[in-house]
Structure formats: C-alpha cells, structure tokens
Design a protein around this motif. Structure first.
Motif, PDB file in Angstrom:
ATOM      1  N   ALA A 128       0.368   5.169   5.003  1.00  0.00           N
ATOM      2  CA  ALA A 128       0.217   4.018   5.913  1.00  0.00           C
ATOM      3  C   ALA A 128       0.050   2.747   5.081  1.00  0.00           C
ATOM      4  N   VAL A 129       0.962   1.800   5.269  1.00  0.00           N
ATOM      5  CA  VAL A 129       0.852   0.519   4.554  1.00  0.00           C
ATOM      6  C   VAL A 129       0.287  -0.495   5.540  1.00  0.00           C
ATOM      7  N   HIS A 130      -0.932  -0.976   5.262  1.00  0.00           N
ATOM      8  CA  HIS A 130      -1.536  -1.892   6.243  1.00  0.00           C
ATOM      9  C   HIS A 130      -1.241  -3.348   5.932  1.00  0.00           C
ATOM     10  N   ARG A 131      -0.989  -3.677   4.683  1.00  0.00           N
ATOM     11  CA  ARG A 131      -0.644  -5.064   4.352  1.00  0.00           C
ATOM     12  C   ARG A 131       0.146  -5.106   3.052  1.00  0.00           C
ATOM     13  N   ILE A 132       1.203  -5.907   3.020  1.00  0.00           N
ATOM     14  CA  ILE A 132       2.022  -6.112   1.819  1.00  0.00           C
ATOM     15  C   ILE A 132       1.526  -7.375   1.111  1.00  0.00           C
ATOM     16  N   VAL A 152       9.149   0.255   4.517  1.00  0.00           N
ATOM     17  CA  VAL A 152       7.703   0.243   4.741  1.00  0.00           C
ATOM     18  C   VAL A 152       7.450  -0.136   6.198  1.00  0.00           C
ATOM     19  N   ASP A 153       6.632   0.643   6.866  1.00  0.00           N
ATOM     20  CA  ASP A 153       6.298   0.341   8.259  1.00  0.00           C
ATOM     21  C   ASP A 153       5.010  -0.483   8.268  1.00  0.00           C
ATOM     22  N   CYS A 154       5.138  -1.798   8.260  1.00  0.00           N
ATOM     23  CA  CYS A 154       3.981  -2.675   8.100  1.00  0.00           C
ATOM     24  C   CYS A 154       4.363  -4.050   8.639  1.00  0.00           C
ATOM     25  N   GLN A 155       3.423  -4.750   9.296  1.00  0.00           N
ATOM     26  CA  GLN A 155       3.787  -6.054   9.867  1.00  0.00           C
ATOM     27  C   GLN A 155       2.884  -7.201   9.405  1.00  0.00           C
ATOM     28  N   ARG A 156       2.186  -6.982   8.268  1.00  0.00           N
ATOM     29  CA  ARG A 156       1.323  -8.060   7.767  1.00  0.00           C
ATOM     30  C   ARG A 156       1.605  -8.257   6.272  1.00  0.00           C
ATOM     31  N   CYS A 157       1.589  -9.522   5.865  1.00  0.00           N
ATOM     32  CA  CYS A 157       1.893  -9.840   4.462  1.00  0.00           C
ATOM     33  C   CYS A 157       1.077 -11.026   3.983  1.00  0.00           C
ATOM     34  N   CYS A 200      -4.337  -5.749   0.267  1.00  0.00           N
ATOM     35  CA  CYS A 200      -2.971  -5.213   0.380  1.00  0.00           C
ATOM     36  C   CYS A 200      -2.885  -3.861  -0.334  1.00  0.00           C
TER      37      CYS A 200
END
Lengths: 326, 326
Positions: A128-132, A152-157, A200
């Motif tokens: 699980a990628v929570h932030r890039i 990557v399934d993630c919507q925050r950067c 990240c």
C-alpha cells in the motif's frame, strides 16, 4: 530505405504502460548477460561547456543494434534553446543496414529513464503506497511522477526542491496537466525533507545534488527510495547510511552503480559490501529476492543502462511499423 | 531543423581537388594536436559476421563535431546487398544541436581514404612519375587510381591482383570510365609483382593481404609506395624490410600505425625505430622533412584517422549550404 521519424511523430507512438513492460524485459535480459553494451563514449567541450554521451549495443540474437547520442549544453537556455539534443539509430544486426533514425531530441532518454523509475517502484514499493514523495523540480522529476501513475495505486504526493519557488511552480504546472487531473492526484509542496521523507513511502530523488539530501535517520520502515540523480562521479543524493539501513539495495547495473552511483559512496565508505547489492533484472525475474514484507526499507540506485535505449528504440520502431501497416 | 542528405545528393557535392586540399588541411591539424579523436568504438557480430566502427571527434575551436558509423557485413553479397553501410552526423560544438545527417552508405569513407592516398603521393612522389602501379582490384583500388589524376602527371598504369581475372576485369571496367578516358591513361595488367614494382615509381597497395606482397629487393630507387590495406591487426602488404630500405617512412598517425599498420611489423621486428617515422601532417607543413631527392625511396603507411571523416563531412555541409543559397 532508411526512415526518419521526428519528435512529434515519436511521441504519438509511445504508450507508457507498454514502455514499462519493455524496460522490465530489458533489465531481465541485461541481468541474464544477454546484452552487449560496450563502454560509453564521451566528448567534452569547454567553451561553451557541453558533454556528449555515445551509447550503443544490442540484445544477442535480436534483429537490431542501436546507437544513441545524447548531449547536454548547459548554456543553451540563455540562447533560448533546450539543454539536450540527440538521436537514436537502429541498424540491422543481420546486414548492418541503417533502418531507422529517431530524431527524438533526447525525449526518449527522458522517457526510458522515467520508465526505469516506474519499474523499480512497481517491484519494490510496499503493497500500500499512501503518499509519493518527489525530490527535485526538473523535467525528469515531473516525468518520474507521471509514470508512477501506471504502477502505484496512490492519490497523494509531496514535492520538495532546493529552490522553493521552483517547487511551487512545479506543483502549479502539474495541477494543469491532463494526466494528473485524470489521475485525481492531490499535490502539495513539502515544508522540508523531514516532512517529505517522514510522510511518503515511495520517494524518488531526481536532482543533480553533489552532497547527500536524505539522511538515514529520516527514513521510516516500509519506505522505498528510487535515487535517479547520481549518474556520474561526484554526484550523491542519499547519505551512505541510507543504503546501510536498507533491507535491500538494488542497482540497475551493479558494476556501473559501484563505479559511480549511490552504491559507489556506500561501498567506498564500507557502509555496505558490493555483494549485498542486487540487480534489478534479477529482482524482476525472481521477486522473492526483493521486498518480502511491507515494513522493509528498499533503495533502488538507477544510473541508466544502454539496454533502456535499445528497448525504447525497438518499441518505437515496432509501433511505427504497425501504424504504417494500419 | 536537422537536414538529411542521401547518397545521390552527396555525390553531387564532392569535388575531388577540393577534397584533397581539405584532407591535407586535416592531416596538418591532426599533427599539430588540434584534433580531439577518442578511441574508436567497436561492435562485433558473429552470425552473420559483421563489424561496426564508431569514430567521432572534432577540431578544437571549430563549428562542428562529427560522428561516423561504418559497418562491414561480409555475407551481404549473397543477399545482393553491399557489404558496407553507415552514416555521418554533424553536430554543433556550440549548442550540441544535430545539424546534418549524411546517409552516405560508406561512400564518403571510401572517398576520404582515396583522397588520403592522393595527398601522400602529392607530397612524396618523385618529381617525374613515369608509371603508376596499383596492387589490388577492389573498389578502393579503383578510387585510389582515379584520385591520383589530380596530383600526378603521368599517363601509364600497371595493375596487379592476386586474382588475375579480377585484374583483367578491373582494367576493362576502368577503360570504360569517363574519368580514365579524359585522363588518357594507358592501363595494362602486370604479369607479376616483379614487373609492377620494377616499372612503377608510384605504387599504391590496397589489398586485404595478411602476408607481405612486396619484397624489399624489388623496390627501386625513386619509388614512392602508399600502403592502404593494413588497417587492422594481422594485416600486412609490405615486407618489413621495405620500410627499413626506405629513406623516409611516413604515417597518417604514428601512434596508430605503430599499433596496427605496416609500421607495426617493422617496429616490432626491429627493422626501424619508432622515432624514424614521420607524420604526414608534419611533412605537408614542412616539405623539407619529406623527400629531398628524386632517387629516394618513400613509404606512406595509411591506416585512416577520424580527422578525414571530420574534414569530408564539413566539406559536404559547406557545399550543401552554398548550393542551397544559390
């Protein structure tokens, strides 16, 4: 007859998901020893300062061999010209005939570099990628981020640059981009690297730093870092302790990264042994040797290998041939 | 915008007299140390057998830098294809921009090689040339002869090849050529090398021989020999004693010829010392160090240097620009 494709034609032929697969395949072929890549050729100019890299090679028992020229002339922006230029040439391995010239102006080099970052994140990030986190504000920083969308399934950067104005401008630019809008990515400027590295769990560094930016004590369990910037002697983005703290260190080419990537500093300073470094192609082929739990720390050191140029050139040729037949 | 010229367009832009002058200038720049020429890049293929040479470099403080690719795929004739292919690329030294692509199919390499032979004969032959001798029957043998027209006042020629049929065919072909007819050259096949070497005082060897063809005892006072064929390790056209017998031995590049030209065999076998070898650019610049009397024997060992590629590429670019303006 030799065909010539220009940048606008080339751009229409690249599909980023397909590219990521082709680069993956290339790294496996490279780690299997099925790629011939002689030493890089160099030309250096002083007035004005400029560097030229000449890379060439081939996959054994394949149809093409490939040569790439890529240059950087660092005072070009004052002349309102891009820093980079270059081209890719595809020749037949069977007859030597020059079959295709790609006048890509260095765009394919940027794309294959961004795709390598995506390949590393795909195989090494936690489930699980929570932030890039993106460290750097140049063209490659933007391309690295956009290419991560496919893996990557993630919507925050979070974005951080040594120049805060450039970081703000990058966020503003990216928010206008169709690829970012359709992704629905939430973008913020990080206050500092403590914030970015702390929050990240996929981090891409793509700067020209010559002193480490990220410290070992900042890096949290479960983080994956792809270090893209250190492509020559004298460059460094990560404190050598980051590699020592990592559960896995992965190089695109072990020999090359030990010569001049982040691995160079870590091996020279006895922070890690060369035998500890894995090669990306071997991790793709056998995922069991890579990340085995979500709380491990992984570092990918990517210095760029000519197999990436070979793979992207062949992909463009194939797409051009299909487009012509259609 | 990058321009692309094809072989038929390139052929119209080459004037052989102008070319000989440009190659002369290039050799002088090379011997003055004003040319940057990194080591040649190589690719080797086994099935089918093929070799690729990648040469690149520039004259310092000039406008262009140049890269040349040239390949030989030796089974191509069975496919009804030429053995060689290649191209030349001209880039700006000031911006790195790719300005011109010459799709010359290796013809410019043949031309600059022939022009180097003419430069050697111009500066080293005795004042009166009574007969030209050509040893070899390939494309380069014909081009060497034709290029001599511009520098040697002589109307008789003997040709010898290891395959007598090929020598007869070469004489028949040449008699049909407009350049030979307008020259009024009298062409004959030599019975053997004793006849050719005994009767000719400018001799060009352009074979792929791996054992010496010409013996020291055959060479008469007043002879100039240009040896073109020995461009790689293992090749040899002249007995090492020919160089020992010579009053002057001249190399296009001393370092390169000592590595793999006729000079290699002569220096390795202690027939001459490296310090005895003159460099062609220095002889052009200061004719007093070259031939000083008509009865001296001179040998030019030409292995091919990237400055020749740089010079011919720049000449084509210049002629193309003038043609466009006209």
């Amino acid at each position: 007859m030799t065909k010539v494709l220009k940048l606008d034609e080339i751009k229409r032929l690249i599909d980023s998901r397909r590219l990521i697969r082709e680069i993956e395949t290339g790294f496996v072929l490279y780690s299997e020893g099925r790629v011939v890549v002689p030493p890089v050729g160099f030309l250096h100019f002083e007035q004005p300062p400029g560097d030229v890299h000449i890379k060439y090679g081939f996959v054994t028992d394949d149809h093409f061999y490939v040569l790439k020229m890529a240059s950087g002339f660092y005072e070009n922006p004052a002349l309102d010209l891009p820093v980079s230029d270059g081209l890719l040439l595809l020749f037949s391995q069977k007859t030597g005939h020059l079959e295709l010239i790609l006048l890509d102006e260095c765009w394919l080099t940027d794309m294959r570099t961004a795709a390598a970052g995506a390949v590393a994140a795909k195989h090494l990030a936690a489930s699980a990628v929570h932030r890039i986190g993106i460290v750097g504000t140049g063209v490659q920083a933007r391309m690295q981020l956009e290419m991560l969308r496919d893996v990557v399934d993630c919507q925050r950067c979070l974005i951080w640059g040594r120049d805060a104005d450039k970081a703000r401008r990058m966020v503003a630019d990216l928010r206008e981009r169709e690829v970012i809008q359709s992704w629905g990515l939430d973008l913020e400027v990080a206050t500092d690297l403590d914030e970015l590295v702390g929050q990240c769990n996929v981090i891409v560094t793509t700067t020209s730093a010559r002193e480490p930016l990220i410290r070992a004590d900042q890096v949290q369990p479960g983080t994956h870092i792809t270090a893209m910037g250190s492509d020559d002697h004298g460059k460094q983005e990560l404190e050598a302790g980051v590699l020592a703290k990592a559960d896995r260190v992965i190089a695109d080419s072990v020999s090359q990264c030990v010569d001049h990537g982040e691995c160079f500093h870590a091996v020279q300073g006895n922070h890690i042994e060369e035998g500890f470094i894995l090669e990306l192609g071997n991790v793709i082929k056998d995922p069991g040797v890579g990340r085995t739990s979500d709380d491990q720390i992984t570092v990918a050191d990517l210095t760029g290998v000519a197999i990436q140029d070979i793979q992207i050139a062949k992909m463009v040729e194939h797409a051009a041939r299909l487009a012509e037949q259609a």
